[in-house]
Design an enzyme around this catalytic site. Structure first.
Site, mmCIF file in Angstrom:
data_model
loop_
_atom_site.group_PDB
_atom_site.id
_atom_site.type_symbol
_atom_site.label_atom_id
_atom_site.label_comp_id
_atom_site.label_asym_id
_atom_site.label_seq_id
_atom_site.Cartn_x
_atom_site.Cartn_y
_atom_site.Cartn_z
ATOM 1 N N HIS A 255 0.844 -1.178 0.000
ATOM 2 C CA HIS A 255 0.000 0.000 0.000
ATOM 3 C C HIS A 255 0.883 1.233 0.000
ATOM 4 C CE1 HIS A 255 -3.111 2.859 1.173
ATOM 5 N NE2 HIS A 255 -3.944 1.960 0.671
ATOM 6 N N ASP A 307 -7.924 -5.666 0.180
ATOM 7 C CA ASP A 307 -8.396 -6.566 -0.875
ATOM 8 C C ASP A 307 -8.039 -8.022 -0.600
ATOM 9 O OD1 ASP A 307 -9.500 -4.520 -2.492
ATOM 10 O OD2 ASP A 307 -7.472 -3.933 -3.050
#
Ligand SMILES: CC(C)(COP(=O)(O)OP(=O)(O)OC[C@H]1O[C@@H](n2cnc3c(N)ncnc32)[C@H](O)[C@@H]1OP(=O)(O)O)[C@@H](O)C(=O)NCCC(=O)NCCS
Length: 370
Positions: A255, A307
């Site tokens: 991320h 996710d």
């Protein structure tokens, strides 16, 4: 004209817009309008969080009731939008169809006020997610149910069965986590388009285009495909080693902001375990994900993201894989609309400069002499 500042690749670490909507911080915290995500996740409904993000404060009972009934009254999508969808190839990806449908919806709702457009788009997005998918699969359109919450309606239509209370709770929690996330790529895209004074449908069509990519929203589908490909927890570490050695990105990891922990992944991991226990299902997918997560941390110190754990939750709920990214969109549209309005409230056209590295002083040569 100010001197051009060379921004780092990917605008890494550059603040390009002020926002008061949400904040994801490097220390692994996330707030919506200042409220910790964990509190909202544990206590609030999807609609309450959506109102908070859109309007800036938690709703009173009356405000929430009005908000819910307003959204429910706007869920039905005009038939001409479905005509566009029916003209698309049946093997299209649902995200391509959804993007086209939102663009079509915008064309047919130009007469609405800006506020009506915001609400119409948010209310219709889940209907479009389900019915675009159903058209592609040759199924009849599903009528939106105005006796169901956003989460229940979406889950019911996507799976064709009524979820039990815990399944619905789990799904709604994931929708809350997907609602909004700071200046992620699609929100940034929405703001760039908003800065030209294009309408909200145009901006969110662009947001959908950004979301589809596997480095952004497409990662939830890609992560699930990867889990299925790996097949068993015992294969997780070798799969990781082999694919990292080939220089491949492992979907559902990494991320831009969270370098140690993604708080949404942590919450979802616990939820996945609870959901599997609740359903008395084989916990293989949990063990596989856990193995992979540990192996990735040992090897590269890269944490799992939302996710990575949302995908097996959707899978356990029986949701078709190709609708995972559209589901992300059905929730994130709330964040997009909020960013759209925040951009317009203090607008300045996004028009960065480039650093030209091409040829200079070239002389045109007629075609017969080249
Ligand atoms: C999300 C993502 C684009 C963030 O990118 P970023 O902030 O530019 O990533 P970083 O600069 O922190 O990457 C640092 C290093 O880790 C590597 N890395 C990051 N995520 C990785 C992943 N999922 N798999 C393998 N390597 C990864 C990068 O290749 C880079 O390696 P390098 O220094 O040898 O070039 C990236 O982590 C990624 O591609 N993840 C997979 C897709 C995904 O899950 N997206 C959903 C995000 S919520």
């Amino acid at each position: 004209m100010p001197e051009i500042i060379r921004a780092p690749p990917g605008l890494y670490g550059v603040g390009v817009a002020e926002t008061s909507i949400s904040r994801g911080a490097a220390d692994g915290t996330l707030t919506y309008r200042g409220y910790p995500i964990r509190d909202l996740y544990d206590k609030a409904s999807f609609e309450e969080c959506a109102f908070l993000i859109l309007e800036g404060h938690l709703p009173t009972r009356k405000e929430l009731d009005d908000f819910v009934s307003r959204l429910r009254s706007l869920r039905t999508v005009p038939e001409d939008v479905y005509q566009i969808v029916r003209a698309m190839p049946r093997d299209s990806h649902p995200m391509d169809v959804l993007r086209t449908a939102v663009s079509g919806l915008g064309a047919s709702e130009q007469m609405l006020s800006a506020k009506e457009q915001d609400y119409s788009l948010i209310a219709k997005m889940p209907t479009l997610v389900t019915n675009c998918y159903r058209i592609l699969r040759g199924m009849d359109l599903a009528e939106p149910r105005d006796d169901m919450s956003e989460a229940e309606n979406l889950l019911y239509v996507l799976t064709g069965r009524h979820p039990d209370a815990f399944e619905l709770w789990a799904f709604e929690r994931e929708l809350i986590l997907y609602l909004e996330h700071d200046l992620n790529v699609s929100a940034f895209t929405v703001r760039v388009v908003a800065s030209t004074l294009a309408d909200v449908y145009a901006a969110c069509t662009a947001g959908l285009a950004a979301l589809k990519g596997p480095l952004h929203g497409g990662a939830n589908e890609a992560a699930m495909q990867m889990f299925l490909e790996i097949g068993s927890p015992e294969r997780a570490a070798s799969y990781l080693r082999e694919n990292l050695a080939k220089g491949k990105k492992i979907m559902g990891f990494g991320h831009r902001v969270y370098k140690k922990v993604d708080p949404r992944a942590q919450l979802s991991k616990v939820m996945l375990k609870r959901l599997l226990e609740h359903k008395q299902a084989d916990d293989k997918v949990y063990r596989l994900a856990d193995e992979l997560e540990h192996a990735m941390w040992e090897t590269k110190k890269i944490p799992a993201n939302l996710d990575f754990y949302a995908a097996p939750i959707f899978y356990t709920l029986g949701i078709p894989i190709e609708t995972y990214t559209p589901i992300f969109a059905a929730s994130r549209v709330v964040g997009w609309v909020s960013h759209y309005n925040e951009q317009l409230a203090a607008n300045k056209l996004f028009r960065p400069d480039s650093i030209y590295v091409g040829q200079r002083d070239m002389v045109y040569v007629p075609i017969e002499k080249r």
